[in-house]
Write an enzyme that holds these catalytic residues in place. Structure first.
Site, PDB file in Angstrom:
ATOM      1  N   ASP A 247      89.287 -47.075 -58.856  1.00  0.00           N
ATOM      2  CA  ASP A 247      89.838 -45.839 -59.420  1.00  0.00           C
ATOM      3  C   ASP A 247      88.878 -44.689 -59.189  1.00  0.00           C
ATOM      4  OD1 ASP A 247      91.949 -47.217 -60.392  1.00  0.00           O
ATOM      5  OD2 ASP A 247      91.193 -47.357 -62.445  1.00  0.00           O
ATOM      6  N   LYS A 269      93.416 -43.121 -58.886  1.00  0.00           N
ATOM      7  CA  LYS A 269      94.195 -42.912 -60.107  1.00  0.00           C
ATOM      8  C   LYS A 269      93.443 -42.031 -61.083  1.00  0.00           C
ATOM      9  CE  LYS A 269      95.651 -46.422 -62.135  1.00  0.00           C
ATOM     10  NZ  LYS A 269      96.477 -47.071 -63.062  1.00  0.00           N
ATOM     11  N   MET A 382      91.511 -40.091 -73.032  1.00  0.00           N
ATOM     12  CA  MET A 382      92.424 -39.193 -72.320  1.00  0.00           C
ATOM     13  C   MET A 382      92.948 -38.103 -73.244  1.00  0.00           C
ATOM     14  SD  MET A 382      94.518 -42.032 -70.089  1.00  0.00           S
ATOM     15  CE  MET A 382      94.478 -43.365 -71.271  1.00  0.00           C
TER      16      MET A 382
HETATM   17  N1  SAH Z   1      89.351 -48.532 -69.004  1.00  0.00           N
HETATM   18  C1  SAH Z   1      88.598 -47.341 -69.370  1.00  0.00           C
HETATM   19  C2  SAH Z   1      89.509 -46.242 -69.850  1.00  0.00           C
HETATM   20  C3  SAH Z   1      90.427 -45.700 -68.804  1.00  0.00           C
HETATM   21  S1  SAH Z   1      91.401 -44.375 -69.372  1.00  0.00           S
HETATM   22  C4  SAH Z   1      87.547 -47.708 -70.421  1.00  0.00           C
HETATM   23  O1  SAH Z   1      87.575 -48.818 -70.955  1.00  0.00           O
HETATM   24  O2  SAH Z   1      86.672 -46.880 -70.671  1.00  0.00           O
HETATM   25  C5  SAH Z   1      90.433 -43.000 -68.893  1.00  0.00           C
HETATM   26  C6  SAH Z   1      89.754 -42.381 -70.084  1.00  0.00           C
HETATM   27  O3  SAH Z   1      88.615 -43.123 -70.425  1.00  0.00           O
HETATM   28  C7  SAH Z   1      89.233 -40.996 -69.854  1.00  0.00           C
HETATM   29  O4  SAH Z   1      90.252 -40.018 -69.996  1.00  0.00           O
HETATM   30  C8  SAH Z   1      88.199 -40.872 -70.942  1.00  0.00           C
HETATM   31  O5  SAH Z   1      88.803 -40.659 -72.186  1.00  0.00           O
HETATM   32  C9  SAH Z   1      87.627 -42.280 -70.950  1.00  0.00           C
HETATM   33  N2  SAH Z   1      86.427 -42.373 -70.109  1.00  0.00           N
HETATM   34  C10 SAH Z   1      86.263 -43.122 -69.007  1.00  0.00           C
HETATM   35  N3  SAH Z   1      85.010 -43.002 -68.529  1.00  0.00           N
HETATM   36  C11 SAH Z   1      84.374 -42.159 -69.363  1.00  0.00           C
HETATM   37  C12 SAH Z   1      83.052 -41.649 -69.420  1.00  0.00           C
HETATM   38  N4  SAH Z   1      82.124 -41.989 -68.514  1.00  0.00           N
HETATM   39  N5  SAH Z   1      82.732 -40.809 -70.432  1.00  0.00           N
HETATM   40  C13 SAH Z   1      83.639 -40.485 -71.371  1.00  0.00           C
HETATM   41  N6  SAH Z   1      84.890 -40.940 -71.359  1.00  0.00           N
HETATM   42  C14 SAH Z   1      85.270 -41.768 -70.373  1.00  0.00           C
END
Ligand code: SAH
Length: 458
Positions: A247, A269, A382
């Site tokens: 992704d 994505k 998100m």
């Molecule tokens: N599977 C991922 C989430 C995917 S949805 C997990 O477990 O973290 C994508 C969302 O994850 C983003 O919109 C944000 O809210 C969060 N996210 C992912 N990476 C991030 C990061 N490095 N710092 C802060 N938020 C993050």
């Protein structure tokens, strides 16, 4: 190279440790792993050496002229007396032993490396004395890379060498061993299914060739960004992958951990903007696995958190492909670590909820109001672009404006940003601090705050 690494034959030979103190004991600990006879040349022994002698694994001896270093492969000298060290070093060298005098590099023929022991696989790391601490740090990294079960598998392969030479035609032998050390049997052994691994190897030998590759899909958690926030298993799967679909949120730093010649496909994505529709990803990972390739579907954070993992698992299962999920550190956990504030706090927030601010077009948004309860901590994924609506919705459901909020963006990456606020100032703070996607909104409704509000009303 001022020194050259070689492995000394130890079987049937002797290692003489001169000295009975802590240094001598430390060397004895190393030699203990070998099959050499251990002789300790000392009048007085520290308790560890004494126990070794009492157990029969080592023998205590006194100096005995030319006999002292007979049949000696290697000697470690640490008597605590410089003159005696020097004299013993000369005697040992004259008898043909390799000499190491502790803390006297000028008297040494050889130096002890940092050792990673997966007997019979042994990794020795040397820095020619320039940076011993670096040597140990590298050892720690290599220790983490190599499964503790690796040695067992190498030994098994060693026992089967003759059978392989007999049954596998010479032209195919190399391919066979490549399969043996990377394929299903290898992985089974590392996963602890040692008997199954041995049976697979033996079946392939009986067959006269390595079996056709079977495809496999691993949904792997890449963590929030920093490459040292992946699990060892995640790194291993990336090292075994033929192709990696990742992704956009996966940090480039993490992709560096992949096998050099693995294909990498950016499926791009992002929230709200799917470069690749999910069903296309599902079809592609399945098609690659059906070709016998090892597929890694690399997802940011934990694959099981807002990762659409169920669709990919279902697609793999429908095609009869073995599928595995490797968990990762989800963004909320990384944010909590960054804040040094736990996701749950005893007596204050004893429920922790993961929720999202953005849903599939057409789906109803989650009912955030139902979460506005004392004792609840909420991580909104998100959600940063919809902070104003989220704030309004929680306020309308009765959550106090004073509830503490942290916004953590791009946690564990070079772009990391953070701001503290209250629920009442959340969206304004995000705007002013310029925090953008990807970010976690960490909103807490502590019980003590609820009690205060109740008192204020009364
Ligand atoms: N599977 C991922 C989430 C995917 S949805 C997990 O477990 O973290 C994508 C969302 O994850 C983003 O919109 C944000 O809210 C969060 N996210 C992912 N990476 C991030 C990061 N490095 N710092 C802060 N938020 C993050």
């Amino acid at each position: 190279m001022k020194t050259f690494p070689m492995f000394l034959r130890m079987d049937g030979r002797r290692v003489v440790i001169c000295g009975g103190g802590e240094e001598a004991a430390r060397k004895a600990r190393l030699v203990l792993k070998t099959s050499a006879e251990i002789v300790v040349l000392a009048d007085r022994l520290d308790p560890e050496l004494a126990a070794l002698v009492a157990s029969g694994r080592a023998r205590q001896a006194a100096e005995n002229g030319a006999e002292t270093f007979a049949n000696t492969a290697l000697t470690f000298i640490a008597t605590g007396c410089a003159a005696r060290d020097r004299r013993l070093a000369g005697m040992a060298r004259a008898a043909g032993a390799v000499v190491n005098v502790i803390d006297r590099p000028d008297l040494c023929d050889a130096f002890t490396p940092s050792i990673v022991d997966r007997d019979p696989v042994v990794v020795a790391i040397g820095t020619e004395g320039a940076a011993p601490v670096l040597g140990r740090a590298i050892k720690t990294e290599v220790e983490a890379m190599l499964s503790p079960r690796l040695g067992g598998f190498a030994a098994l392969a060693g026992r089967l060498r003759d059978a392989v030479a007999e049954r596998i035609p010479r032209a195919q032998r190399r391919g066979f061993w490549e399969w043996a050390f990377t394929g299903e049997a290898f992985r089974a052994h590392l996963d602890g299914r040692e008997r199954a691994a041995a049976e697979m190897l033996k079946a392939a030998i009986a067959e006269g060739r390595a079996p056709a590759a079977r495809g496999h899909i691993a949904l792997v958690g890449a963590g929030p960004g920093a490459r040292d926030l992946l699990t060892l298993r995640a790194v291993q799967r990336m090292q075994q992958a033929d192709v990696i679909f990742y992704d956009r949120l996966v940090d480039p730093e993490v992709l560096e951990l992949a096998r050099r010649d693995a294909d990498r496909v950016d499926v791009g994505k992002e929230v709200g903007a799917c470069a690749w529709p999910q069903d296309r990803i599902d079809r592609l990972i399945v098609a690659e696995a059906l070709r016998g390739r090892r597929v890694v579907r690399l997802k940011s954070g934990d694959p099981s958190v807002f990762g659409r993992a169920s669709e990919e698992i279902a697609a793999a299962e429908a095609a009869g492909i073995e599928v595995e999920v490797v968990p990762g550190i989800t963004a909320a956990s990384a944010a909590a670590a960054r804040l040094r504030r736990p996701l749950t706090e005893r007596g204050e927030t004893d429920s922790f909820v993961l929720t999202t601010g953005t849903c599939r077009p057409g789906d109803a948004a989650p009912d955030l109001g139902a979460l506005a309860r004392p004792g609840t901590a909420i991580a909104v994924y998100m959600g940063v672009a919809r902070a104003a609506e989220i704030e309004a919705e929680l306020r309308a459901a009765g959550m106090p404006a004073a509830c503490p909020v942290d916004i953590v963006a791009s946690v564990s990456t070079a772009r990391e940003g953070h701001a503290s606020a209250t629920l009442g100032t959340m969206s304004e703070t995000i705007r002013r601090a310029g925090l953008t996607h990807p970010a976690i909104l960490f909103i807490r409704y502590p019980k003590s705050l609820a009690a205060e509000e109740a008192r204020a009303v009364a």
